[in-house]
Design a protein around this motif. Structure first.
Motif, PDB file in Angstrom:
ATOM      1  N   PHE A  13      38.926  40.111  43.762  1.00 50.16           N
ATOM      2  CA  PHE A  13      39.218  38.690  43.860  1.00 50.16           C
ATOM      3  C   PHE A  13      40.562  38.315  43.246  1.00 50.16           C
ATOM      4  N   ASP A  14      41.366  39.334  42.970  1.00 48.22           N
ATOM      5  CA  ASP A  14      42.745  39.119  42.559  1.00 48.22           C
ATOM      6  C   ASP A  14      43.558  40.343  42.943  1.00 48.22           C
ATOM      7  N   ILE A  84      41.931  38.168  49.804  1.00 45.45           N
ATOM      8  CA  ILE A  84      41.113  38.715  48.726  1.00 45.45           C
ATOM      9  C   ILE A  84      39.633  38.621  49.094  1.00 45.45           C
ATOM     10  N   GLY A  85      38.802  39.385  48.385  1.00 52.08           N
ATOM     11  CA  GLY A  85      37.361  39.348  48.611  1.00 52.08           C
ATOM     12  C   GLY A  85      36.960  39.824  49.993  1.00 52.08           C
ATOM     13  N   VAL A  86      37.694  40.790  50.536  1.00 48.30           N
ATOM     14  CA  VAL A  86      37.443  41.251  51.908  1.00 48.30           C
ATOM     15  C   VAL A  86      36.121  42.007  51.994  1.00 48.30           C
ATOM     16  N   ARG A  87      35.387  41.712  53.040  1.00 48.25           N
ATOM     17  CA  ARG A  87      34.102  42.371  53.311  1.00 48.25           C
ATOM     18  C   ARG A  87      33.987  42.634  54.808  1.00 48.25           C
ATOM     19  N   THR A 105      39.081  35.764  51.865  1.00 53.19           N
ATOM     20  CA  THR A 105      39.714  34.499  51.518  1.00 53.19           C
ATOM     21  C   THR A 105      41.227  34.644  51.629  1.00 53.19           C
ATOM     22  N   ALA A 106      41.823  33.812  52.463  1.00 50.90           N
ATOM     23  CA  ALA A 106      43.274  33.811  52.632  1.00 50.90           C
ATOM     24  C   ALA A 106      43.893  33.077  51.447  1.00 50.90           C
ATOM     25  N   VAL A 107      44.888  33.686  50.839  1.00 49.18           N
ATOM     26  CA  VAL A 107      45.572  33.086  49.697  1.00 49.18           C
ATOM     27  C   VAL A 107      47.070  33.301  49.808  1.00 49.18           C
ATOM     28  N   VAL A 108      47.785  32.472  49.077  1.00 50.48           N
ATOM     29  CA  VAL A 108      49.217  32.690  48.887  1.00 50.48           C
ATOM     30  C   VAL A 108      49.353  33.201  47.453  1.00 50.48           C
TER      31      VAL A 108
END
Length: 115
Positions: A13-14, A84-87, A105-108
């Motif tokens: 998650f990071d 992040i948090g790919v499953r 979760t898509a993040v910048v």
């Protein structure tokens, strides 16, 4: 739309060395595959011998790779540079037809400056 760098895609998650500055939401890639008659016959023959059923392994790897790529495409369209948090998930839709889902979760993210 620059592509998402796969080094910034993780099940965690990071991303070490980076901090998330924006959460853009869930992204996913979905692929639905069926076995061909030829593939089913070949796999049936492989089951008689035992061991790894390479025809099914190749089908599964291909479906996962396609779902992953579609997830990254959706992330890039949303403006993300990381996921992040790919499953992964897979479900049988009907006999011989399977859905493969990649999501995260898509993040910048931005690099954390060295101190």
């Amino acid at each position: 739309m620059p592509p998402v760098d796969t080094s910034l895609v993780t099940t965690a998650f990071d991303v070490p060395g980076y901090r998330a500055i924006a959460n853009l939401g869930v992204v996913r890639g979905i692929v639905v595959r069926s076995r061909s008659i030829v593939g089913t016959l070949g796999a049936t023959l492989q089951t008689l011998v035992g061991g790894n059923i390479s025809l099914y392994t190749e089908l599964c790897e291909s479906a996962r790779a396609d779902a992953f790529r579609l997830m990254l495409d959706q992330a890039a369209l949303s403006g993300a540079n990381a996921v992040i948090g790919v499953r992964y998930d897979a479900n049988e839709v009907t006999a011989g037809v399977t859905e493969v889902l990649a999501y995260g979760t898509a993040v910048v993210v931005e690099a954390i400056p060295n101190r």
